[in-house]
Design an enzyme around this catalytic site. Structure first.
Site, mmCIF file in Angstrom:
data_model
loop_
_atom_site.group_PDB
_atom_site.id
_atom_site.type_symbol
_atom_site.label_atom_id
_atom_site.label_comp_id
_atom_site.label_asym_id
_atom_site.label_seq_id
_atom_site.Cartn_x
_atom_site.Cartn_y
_atom_site.Cartn_z
ATOM 1 N N ASP A 153 0.821 -1.211 0.000
ATOM 2 C CA ASP A 153 0.000 0.000 0.000
ATOM 3 C C ASP A 153 0.861 1.271 0.000
ATOM 4 O OD1 ASP A 153 -2.429 1.369 0.224
ATOM 5 O OD2 ASP A 153 -2.411 1.321 2.415
ATOM 6 N N GLU B 267 -0.984 -0.774 -9.055
ATOM 7 C CA GLU B 267 -2.018 0.238 -8.813
ATOM 8 C C GLU B 267 -1.342 1.608 -8.761
ATOM 9 O OE1 GLU B 267 -4.191 -0.414 -5.099
ATOM 10 O OE2 GLU B 267 -4.617 1.735 -4.900
ATOM 11 N N GLY C 295 -7.705 8.639 7.267
ATOM 12 C CA GLY C 295 -7.686 8.952 8.696
ATOM 13 C C GLY C 295 -9.067 9.189 9.273
ATOM 14 N N HIS D 192 -9.680 4.787 -1.755
ATOM 15 C CA HIS D 192 -8.878 4.929 -0.526
ATOM 16 C C HIS D 192 -9.685 5.721 0.492
ATOM 17 C CE1 HIS D 192 -4.702 3.590 -1.616
ATOM 18 N NE2 HIS D 192 -5.346 3.477 -2.769
ATOM 19 N N SER E 112 -11.563 4.706 2.943
ATOM 20 C CA SER E 112 -12.950 4.201 2.921
ATOM 21 C C SER E 112 -13.548 3.943 4.295
ATOM 22 C CB SER E 112 -13.024 2.896 2.132
ATOM 23 O OG SER E 112 -12.349 3.016 0.916
ATOM 24 N N ASN F 89 -10.196 0.356 0.360
ATOM 25 C CA ASN F 89 -9.126 0.370 1.367
ATOM 26 C C ASN F 89 -9.611 0.831 2.736
ATOM 27 O OD1 ASN F 89 -7.595 -0.090 -0.945
ATOM 28 N ND2 ASN F 89 -5.921 1.190 -0.220
ATOM 29 N N LYS F 90 -9.303 0.018 3.741
ATOM 30 C CA LYS F 90 -9.670 0.392 5.116
ATOM 31 C C LYS F 90 -8.535 0.081 6.066
ATOM 32 C CE LYS F 90 -14.643 -0.209 4.686
ATOM 33 N NZ LYS F 90 -15.504 0.787 5.321
ATOM 34 N N ASP F 91 -8.178 1.075 6.839
ATOM 35 C CA ASP F 91 -7.130 0.928 7.844
ATOM 36 C C ASP F 91 -7.605 1.499 9.175
ATOM 37 O OD1 ASP F 91 -4.773 0.674 9.208
ATOM 38 O OD2 ASP F 91 -3.663 2.181 8.090
ATOM 39 N N THR F 92 -8.065 2.755 9.128
ATOM 40 C CA THR F 92 -8.455 3.457 10.350
ATOM 41 C C THR F 92 -9.512 2.692 11.147
ATOM 42 O OG1 THR F 92 -8.004 5.532 9.195
ATOM 43 C CG2 THR F 92 -9.297 5.686 11.188
HETATM 44 O O1 G3H Z 1 -4.586 2.888 2.023
HETATM 45 C C1 G3H Z 1 -5.304 2.759 3.044
HETATM 46 C C2 G3H Z 1 -6.656 3.347 3.114
HETATM 47 O O2 G3H Z 1 -6.815 4.285 2.118
HETATM 48 C C3 G3H Z 1 -7.020 3.771 4.497
HETATM 49 O O3 G3H Z 1 -8.211 4.504 4.560
HETATM 50 O O4 G3H Z 1 -7.965 5.857 6.643
HETATM 51 O O5 G3H Z 1 -10.205 5.416 5.673
HETATM 52 O O6 G3H Z 1 -8.965 3.587 6.736
HETATM 53 P P1 G3H Z 1 -8.857 4.862 5.979
HETATM 54 ZN ZN ZN Z 2 -4.863 4.944 1.149
#
Ligand code: G3H
Ligand code: ZN
Length: 323
Positions: free
Chosen positions: A88, A141, A188, A221, A223, A243-246
């Site tokens: 990523d 990507e 974020g 991104h 998301s 994409n989900k991280d936060t």
């Molecule tokens: O690449 C990672 C994601 O774009 C994180 O997105 O901050 O909404 O979880 P997010």
């Molecule tokens: Zn991202």
């Protein structure tokens, strides 16, 4: 591998579903995601950022990548679903070359979106050419448009939407396999503060690409927090990677916090027992309870919570039941 992931994206494009691309930096999130995806009968797309690799390698991204990817492969082997690895937000072409040479990921994101258009094209083309020259079974990507917010050390202040006609030129000139677009999401926790979310813009970008025979999967991104109805609209407009991280970071910390708050009195000695002691093991009438402070106890709770959240997200994104 990239070609297998490409086949999943083909199916996703024609059936209007998406894979949740979940960032992972340590074992509890990884196992929670595997359990959740397996329960939902969904393929799983894991993501490692360079920051996550550096964190795991205590400053050495290559060591961290080797450790994390080896761990992922060993643990994922027990699961009967497709498990893919995406790198990523990569900005370092040398690190990308290292990944390609070792055939570690199924896909790599080169993120030069903060550069002016021509420079974004040049850097992205350098990476797609490198992958081609190495005959690597890896999808590339790239991103066009700017997504505001902070993600893993990359900070973007000025957000702007992706322009559909520019997207056509970009994909045509770079040969990227997936395109990350800016339709108003933010990285974020500060969501929707600057740009209004425009789910239909994804459709306009897809239409423009299709008109030029460039019907490639689109990527969303930032998301975390996008509402299910908005996400469904975007899935119908060619978004195949979400994409989900936060969201997972929040669930992780919240679960640990709840556990430690609830059991604080069994872990932290009462004041009258402190008396400058360093250890309470067999030294006083009060001892902390290992059933609460063993990190594996909160770790199991974190795994369960991540599994529940991911299984639910796989339902929303439509990948459930398709592995
Ligand atoms: O690449 C990672 C994601 O774009 C994180 O997105 O901050 O909404 O979880 P997010
Ligand atoms: Zn991202």
């Amino acid at each position: 591998r990239g070609s297998e992931l490409d086949a999943v994206y083909d199916e996703a494009l024609s059936n209007e579903f998406g894979l949740i691309a979940s960032n992972v930096a340590e074992p509890n999130v990884l196992i929670g995601l595997l359990e959740g995806a397996s329960r939902a009968k969904s393929d799983l797309l894991l993501q490692l950022s360079e920051g996550a690799c550096r964190f795991a390698g205590n400053g050495d991204a290559r060591a961290g990548l080797t450790a994390l990817s080896g761990y992922i492969e060993a643990v994922a082997d027990r699961y009967d679903i497709g498990v893919f690895l995406n790198m990523d937000h990569q900005t370092n072409v040398e690190f990308i070359e290292y990944q390609l040479d070792r055939e570690i990921p199924s896909s790599i994101m080169i993120d030069a979106s903060s550069e002016p258009f021509e420079e974004n094209v040049r850097i992205t083309r350098e990476v797609t050419s490198m992958a081609e020259a190495k005959d690597a079974d890896v999808l590339i990507e790239a991103e066009l448009g700017q997504i505001k917010g902070a993600e893993d050390g990359i900070e973007v202040d000025d957000a702007f939407y992706t322009d559909p006609e520019q997207a056509v030129e970009f994909v045509d000139r770079t040969g990227c396999d997936l395109l990350a677009i800016s339709v108003g999401t933010q990285h974020g926790v500060a969501k929707g503060k600057d740009l209004e979310l425009r789910p239909d813009l994804a459709g306009e970008i897809r239409e423009a690409l299709r008109d030029h025979g460039l019907d490639i999967p689109l990527v969303l991104h930032g998301s975390s927090g996008v509402q299910p109805d908005q996400l469904r609209t975007m899935l119908s407009h060619g978004i195949c990677k979400v994409n989900k991280d936060t969201r997972y970071q929040y669930e992780y910390t919240r679960t640990a916090l709840d556990h430690y708050e609830t059991n604080r009195d069994a872990i932290v000695p009462p004041n009258e027992h402190l008396n400058g002691r360093e250890s309470f093991f067999n030294e006083t009438e009060w001892t902390p309870n290992k059933d609460h402070f063993d990190p594996r106890v909160s770790g199991r709770l974190i795994r369960e919570r991540i599994a529940d959240v991911h299984a639910e997200l796989a339902e929303v994104s439509g990948s459930a039941g398709r592995s």
